[in-house]
Design a protein around this motif. Structure first.
Motif, PDB file in Angstrom:
ATOM      1  N   ASN A 160      -9.832   3.376  -4.227  1.00 33.05           N
ATOM      2  CA  ASN A 160      -8.545   3.169  -3.574  1.00 33.05           C
ATOM      3  C   ASN A 160      -8.726   2.565  -2.189  1.00 33.05           C
ATOM      4  O   ASN A 160      -7.948   1.702  -1.775  1.00 33.05           O
ATOM      5  N   ARG A 194      -9.841  -1.206  -2.708  1.00 36.17           N
ATOM      6  CA  ARG A 194      -9.058  -2.017  -3.636  1.00 36.17           C
ATOM      7  C   ARG A 194      -8.382  -3.145  -2.870  1.00 36.17           C
ATOM      8  O   ARG A 194      -7.883  -2.966  -1.766  1.00 36.17           O
ATOM      9  N   SER A 238      -5.435  -5.302  -2.010  1.00 34.67           N
ATOM     10  CA  SER A 238      -3.997  -5.107  -2.152  1.00 34.67           C
ATOM     11  C   SER A 238      -3.330  -6.422  -2.520  1.00 34.67           C
ATOM     12  O   SER A 238      -3.778  -7.500  -2.149  1.00 34.67           O
ATOM     13  N   CYS A 239      -2.269  -6.277  -3.244  1.00 32.29           N
ATOM     14  CA  CYS A 239      -1.534  -7.455  -3.691  1.00 32.29           C
ATOM     15  C   CYS A 239      -0.078  -7.277  -3.288  1.00 32.29           C
ATOM     16  O   CYS A 239       0.783  -6.985  -4.092  1.00 32.29           O
ATOM     17  N   SER A 240       0.185  -7.431  -2.017  1.00 30.09           N
ATOM     18  CA  SER A 240       1.542  -7.220  -1.533  1.00 30.09           C
ATOM     19  C   SER A 240       2.149  -8.472  -0.895  1.00 30.09           C
ATOM     20  O   SER A 240       3.300  -8.456  -0.504  1.00 30.09           O
ATOM     21  N   ARG A 254       0.258  -8.833  -9.567  1.00 32.42           N
ATOM     22  CA  ARG A 254       1.013  -7.704  -9.066  1.00 32.42           C
ATOM     23  C   ARG A 254       1.121  -6.599 -10.121  1.00 32.42           C
ATOM     24  O   ARG A 254       0.969  -5.412  -9.816  1.00 32.42           O
ATOM     25  N   TYR A 260      -2.233  -4.864 -10.397  1.00 30.76           N
ATOM     26  CA  TYR A 260      -2.426  -3.989  -9.233  1.00 30.76           C
ATOM     27  C   TYR A 260      -1.639  -2.689  -9.394  1.00 30.76           C
ATOM     28  O   TYR A 260      -2.168  -1.596  -9.185  1.00 30.76           O
ATOM     29  N   GLU A 261      -0.383  -2.790  -9.785  1.00 34.07           N
ATOM     30  CA  GLU A 261       0.437  -1.593  -9.965  1.00 34.07           C
ATOM     31  C   GLU A 261      -0.086  -0.723 -11.104  1.00 34.07           C
ATOM     32  O   GLU A 261      -0.083   0.506 -11.012  1.00 34.07           O
ATOM     33  N   ILE A 270      -2.985   1.262  -9.851  1.00 34.59           N
ATOM     34  CA  ILE A 270      -2.516   2.362  -9.005  1.00 34.59           C
ATOM     35  C   ILE A 270      -2.033   3.522  -9.869  1.00 34.59           C
ATOM     36  O   ILE A 270      -2.371   4.683  -9.620  1.00 34.59           O
TER      37      ILE A 270
END
Length: 131
Positions: free
Chosen positions: A63, A66, A68-70, A79, A82-83, A86
Motif C-alpha cells: 500500500n 503502490r 496511485s492513479c488519481s 483506474r 487501481y481500485e 485497493i
C-alpha cells in the motif's frame, strides 16, 4: 500469491467452524473431549498468527509503495485496476484480522472451559473434605 490467500481463507473458515463447535451446548463429557481435542490443536495452529501478521505487513508495504492513479492522465482501465487492487487489499486485511481474532477467541474459550473444569474439581474436593 493467490495460494496463500486461499490457504488463509480456508484456515479462517476452519477457525470459525471450531469456534462454533466450542460454543454449542454439549453434555459435560462431550464438551471436555472437544475442548481437549481443540487444545491439542491450538499450539501448532498458533503459526496462523505469525502468517497473518506477515501478510498484514506485506499489505502495508504494498500500500505504501503502490502507484496511485488519481490524476487525469490515467485511463479508465488503469483506474479500475487501481481500485480493484485497493479492494483486494482491504479484503485481505480483514481476512488476516479475522484469522488472528478467531484464533484468540478459540484460545480464550478453551482456557475458560479448562479453568471452569479446574474450579469444579476444587469445589468437589472441598465438598468431599467437609463430609
Amino acid at each position: 500469491m493467490a495460494l496463500q490467500w486461499l490457504i488463509l481463507s480456508y484456515v479462517v473458515a476452519a477457525e470459525a467452524v471450531i469456534a462454533v463447535l466450542l460454543t454449542l451446548p454439549y453434555p459435560m463429557l462431550v464438551k471436555k473431549r472437544v475442548v481437549s481435542l481443540v487444545s491439542l490443536i491450538l499450539q501448532p495452529a498458533a503459526s496462523i498468527v505469525a502468517f497473518a501478521a506477515f501478510q498484514l505487513c506485506d499489505i502495508y508495504w504494498k500500500n505504501e509503495h503502490r502507484l496511485s492513479c488519481s490524476s487525469e492522465v490515467c485511463t479508465a482501465t488503469e483506474r479500475d485496476r487501481y481500485e480493484k487492487s485497493i479492494y483486494k487489499a482491504q479484503r485481505n486485511a480483514v481476512l488476516c484480522a479475522a484469522g488472528i481474532l478467531l484464533y484468540w477467541c478459540i484460545y480464550r474459550i478453551c482456557k475458560y472451559n479448562k479453568d471452569l473444569e479446574l474450579l469444579e474439581e476444587a469445589v468437589k474436593r472441598e465438598t468431599h473434605k467437609d463430609e
